[in-house]
Design an enzyme around this catalytic site. Structure first.
Site, PDB file in Angstrom:
ATOM      1  N   ASP A 141      44.326  43.373  33.210  1.00 49.83           N
ATOM      2  CA  ASP A 141      45.564  42.750  32.974  1.00 49.83           C
ATOM      3  C   ASP A 141      45.712  41.504  32.386  1.00 49.83           C
ATOM      4  O   ASP A 141      46.386  41.019  31.394  1.00 49.83           O
ATOM      5  CB  ASP A 141      46.179  42.809  34.445  1.00 49.83           C
ATOM      6  N   HIS A 192      42.436  48.771  33.396  1.00 51.44           N
ATOM      7  CA  HIS A 192      41.691  50.051  34.088  1.00 51.44           C
ATOM      8  C   HIS A 192      42.948  50.650  34.934  1.00 51.44           C
ATOM      9  O   HIS A 192      44.087  50.088  35.294  1.00 51.44           O
ATOM     10  CB  HIS A 192      40.897  49.361  34.982  1.00 51.44           C
TER      11      HIS A 192
END
Length: 483
Positions: free
Chosen positions: A342, A84
């Site tokens: 992540d 994101h």
């Protein structure tokens, strides 16, 4: 000593050379020329490389390999997974940040001095609790804008793979967390432009454990040891030095190393909101280097190659993408854009052996050089792109299909496989290499046989545009087929 006639000839030749060179934009004076290549290379001193994955996106430091396809090649399939965009701190971090700020303000100081002079006018950038965890919408690094721009940039790079003429719907996949879904939408708007609504079928994939291996966010249920992660220290000597400096400059303060860590942690996110932070210059580059290393340790041991199970977690995506590459664009499709967190991408890197150090990262010192620096591996908006290259023969390479790995827009060659143009790896060798090195997720992580045993949503996906935009309610993909 040269005769005068010879000297005159040399001067004439020099004047002609200057005249021919003077049309170049680098000419700045009669006898001085600007160097045509920058010699400073300040990337290593950029704060963006020393705040881990907390702050704005920056391209990976490259190995000097061209980002565009080699002259003999064309990309015929692209597979990307993206984190994101830039965001606010998590709600779970708010308490620790506020505790550090409260320690400052409870000191009763009415005038701040030294490195903290800016506190005389500075205000915390989160003015509503509802903002915690969301992508930012302000400043030059705001998450929604950088994501949209990334989509537009990839339209230029990979737009030839989109069959607009026949109006074929392109599926995209995202994990179900709100900011990740928003990232997928903004990227799609950037890539497809005004055609986004009717050209995309956005699939929202559940992040639940019940998805087993059929997930962008697979969970290793066998990995139940958090001993190393729980014992990573935030009270480092370098941070205590900073605390002592602030305490001496402002009598009455009683900061410690942990307070300093969370003030630095907070300031990294301020860049995502405002684009700048007065806190950055309050700390030295050495202190920022240590801060960045705390983030390296966090990812290495808790979501990367330092955890013995995360290579297996990453093998889910690596194996499924290998199948796509071997099926090729005609059978599988040419475009696969995916969006997750992540900690879902770093396991894939571990599975592929990218940026994995030969030895575990030490807890008490920084290794120089280090191959595992999260600011260079997975910043906000970090992304891993696999390119399938169709190449003609050259004097050095054969005609065939090759694979390139691109991490944050830098080509990353495999040490053991670079037989293709542009240091790419032949698909056959890439397949053999992965088949040898990838562990089995379901057996190593003890995934129940009743749960999905492999990733299938790239072949079995929602074909509607129902979730392309915000709706009152959406039901994440649970493994069944949509018409």
């Amino acid at each position: 000593m040269a005769p005068l006639a010879s000297l005159g000839a040399l001067l004439m030749a020099a004047s002609v050379a200057v005249a021919s060179y003077s049309n170049r934009p680098s000419y700045i004076g009669r006898d001085t020329f600007a160097a045509p290549y920058d010699q400073s290379f300040q990337e290593g001193y950029s704060i963006l490389k020393h705040i881990g994955g907390l702050g704005p996106y920056s391209n990976r430091m490259s190995f000097g390999i061209g980002r565009d396809p080699p002259d003999s090649c064309a990309v015929d399939q692209v597979i990307m997974i993206r984190r994101h965009g830039e965001r606010y701190p998590q709600g779970s971090d708010a308490g620790k940040i506020n505790a550090a700020l409260d320690k400052l303000y409870s000191s009763g100081k009415t005038e701040w001095k030294g490195d903290l002079t800016f506190l005389n006018w500075w205000k915390y950038y989160v003015d509503s609790e509802g903002l915690y965890g969301l992508e930012t919408e302000t400043g030059p690094y705001n998450g929604l804008l950088t994501t949209y721009k990334h989509g537009a940039e990839y339209r230029v790079r990979y737009g030839h793979l989109w069959d607009q003429k026949h109006n074929k719907t392109v599926p995209m996949w995202t994990s179900e967390f709100e900011r990740v879904v928003q990232t997928a939408r903004k990227f799609g708007e950037g890539f497809f432009g005004w055609n986004y609504t009717n050209s995309v079928s956005l699939n929202v994939i559940s992040e639940g454990v019940k998805m087993g291996a059929n997930s962008l966010t697979p969970v290793c249920t066998a990995d139940n040891s958090t001993k190393t992660c729980d014992n990573l220290s935030h009270d480092l000597p370098a941070f205590r030095v900073a605390a002592d400096r602030f305490n001496k400059q402002n009598s009455g303060l009683n900061l410690n190393g942990t307070d300093i860590f969370y003030l630095m942690f907070m300031s990294a996110f301020e860049l995502n909101v405002r684009g700048y932070s007065d806190w950055i210059d309050a700390f030295t580059l050495d202190e920022w280097k240590w801060f960045g290393y705390t983030q390296d340790l966090q990812f290495y041991y808790c979501a990367g190659p330092g955890d013995p199970f995360y290579k297996a977690v990453g093998s889910v995506y690596a194996n499924a993408s290998l199948t796509l590459l071997n099926q090729g664009p005609k059978k599988a499709g040419p475009i696969f854009f995916n969006f997750a967190h992540d900690t879902n991408i770093t396991p894939i890197l571990a599975a592929l052996g990218i940026a994995s150090p030969s030895e575990d990262l030490p807890l008490d010192k920084i290794p120089f050089p280090s191959t595992y620096e999260i600011g260079n591996i997975m910043p906000m908006g970090g992304h891993l792109t696999l390119e399938r290259l169709s190449c003609n023969a050259t004097v050095a390479t054969e005609k065939g299909t090759y694979v390139r790995v691109v991490l944050n827009e830098a080509v990353v060659p495999f040490t053991s496989c670079q037989d293709g143009p542009g240091f790419s790896c032949s698909l056959s060798d890439y397949t053999e290499m992965l088949n040898k090195m990838l562990p089995d997720f379901t057996s190593e992580c003890k995934i129940k046989s009743s749960l999905p045993q492999h990733l299938s949503f790239w072949w079995d996906y929602n074909k509607t545009s129902e979730y392309n935009h915000q709706t009152a309610e959406y039901i994440p993909y649970q493994g069944h087929h949509f018409v």
